[in-house]
Design a protein around this motif. Structure first.
Motif, PDB file in Angstrom:
ATOM      1  N   ASP A 120       0.830  -1.207   0.000  1.00 12.63           N
ATOM      2  CA  ASP A 120       0.000   0.000   0.000  1.00 12.63           C
ATOM      3  C   ASP A 120       0.866   1.259   0.000  1.00 12.63           C
ATOM      4  O   ASP A 120       0.541   2.247  -0.676  1.00 12.63           O
ATOM      5  N   GLU A 121       1.959   1.241   0.739  1.00 16.90           N
ATOM      6  CA  GLU A 121       2.860   2.399   0.766  1.00 16.90           C
ATOM      7  C   GLU A 121       3.540   2.598  -0.579  1.00 16.90           C
ATOM      8  O   GLU A 121       3.765   3.734  -1.017  1.00 16.90           O
ATOM      9  N   LEU A 122       3.877   1.490  -1.249  1.00 16.42           N
ATOM     10  CA  LEU A 122       4.476   1.594  -2.582  1.00 16.42           C
ATOM     11  C   LEU A 122       3.492   2.197  -3.578  1.00 16.42           C
ATOM     12  O   LEU A 122       3.843   3.081  -4.360  1.00 16.42           O
ATOM     13  N   ARG A 123       2.252   1.724  -3.533  1.00 12.89           N
ATOM     14  CA  ARG A 123       1.246   2.242  -4.462  1.00 12.89           C
ATOM     15  C   ARG A 123       0.996   3.732  -4.232  1.00 12.89           C
ATOM     16  O   ARG A 123       0.690   4.469  -5.169  1.00 12.89           O
ATOM     17  N   ALA A 124       1.130   4.174  -3.000  1.00 12.70           N
ATOM     18  CA  ALA A 124       0.899   5.581  -2.676  1.00 12.70           C
ATOM     19  C   ALA A 124       1.901   6.503  -3.365  1.00 12.70           C
ATOM     20  O   ALA A 124       1.617   7.692  -3.559  1.00 12.70           O
ATOM     21  N   VAL A 125       3.067   5.965  -3.747  1.00  9.74           N
ATOM     22  CA  VAL A 125       4.072   6.780  -4.446  1.00  9.74           C
ATOM     23  C   VAL A 125       4.239   6.342  -5.898  1.00  9.74           C
ATOM     24  O   VAL A 125       5.245   6.630  -6.544  1.00  9.74           O
TER      25      VAL A 125
END
Length: 204
Positions: A120-125
């Protein structure tokens, strides 16, 4: 100018085993071959660290995989440190450590399993985990008992196989007739298992 034996050694290190490759011009090389020659030229200086910025951006998936295997092979065989800059996370599943940058700052760092557990953190960037990792995560949400992070297709197949074998009752021995056609062992009443229409695939 390097002696011919040194040129051959460098080309062998990047798995360019075409005997006439050293005599070809740059225009005669494929994209994957040209990239390997570039890596070989860098290795001529015996570097301790090889820094590559988007080295596979213009390559097809097969050539991309070949370059990845070459880089990891150099790491393992001669102890070369490889810094691989990429936006495609599936390219770094075999690397020891990943550093995720965002707007000039380090967002996270860790092993591929540690990083891809934070999808989820990767998708956020604007980044994503490999497709096989996404598939395994979706199967987990549907109740499949799978590892939290799956990095390769082989890992997923093994995990699914273990689960299926643990859930299915032992099958009775099956005596197959000796026939050349694999379809001949199916009963006459066998129903259609899979049907596809207008199937296509688009590379990322």
């Amino acid at each position: 100018t390097l002696p011919p034996e040194r040129v051959r050694e460098l080309l062998d290190m990047v798995a360019l085993d075409d005997p006439g490759i050293a005599e070809k011009s740059a225009a005669e090389l494929s994209g994957g071959q040209a990239q390997r020659v570039t890596i070989a030229r860098a290795l001529a200086n015996d570097p301790a660290v090889l820094l590559l910025d988007e080295p596979t951006s213009a390559l097809d998936p097969i050539a991309t995989r070949a370059i990845e295997e070459t880089l990891l092979g150099l790491r393992d065989r001669i102890g070369l440190s490889v810094l691989h800059i990429t936006h495609f996370m599936y390219e770094v599943t075999g690397f020891d450590r990943i550093v995720v940058m965002d707007a000039g700052r380090m967002l996270m760092q860790g092993t591929p399993r540690e990083i891809f557990a934070r999808a989820d953190e990767l998708r956020a960037v604007g980044l994503n985990v490999p497709q096989v990792t996404q598939l395994a995560q979706r199967l987990r949400t549907r109740g499949m008992q799978l590892p939290e992070v799956v990095l390769t297709t082989a890992e997923l197949v093994e995990a699914l196989s273990k689960q299926l074998h643990s859930e299915l009752p032992p099958a009775p021995p099956l005596a197959l007739p000796t026939m050349t056609s694999p379809t001949a062992i199916l009963p006459d009443s066998a129903s259609l298992l899979i049907e596809t229409n207008d199937l296509s695939y688009t590379y990322m």
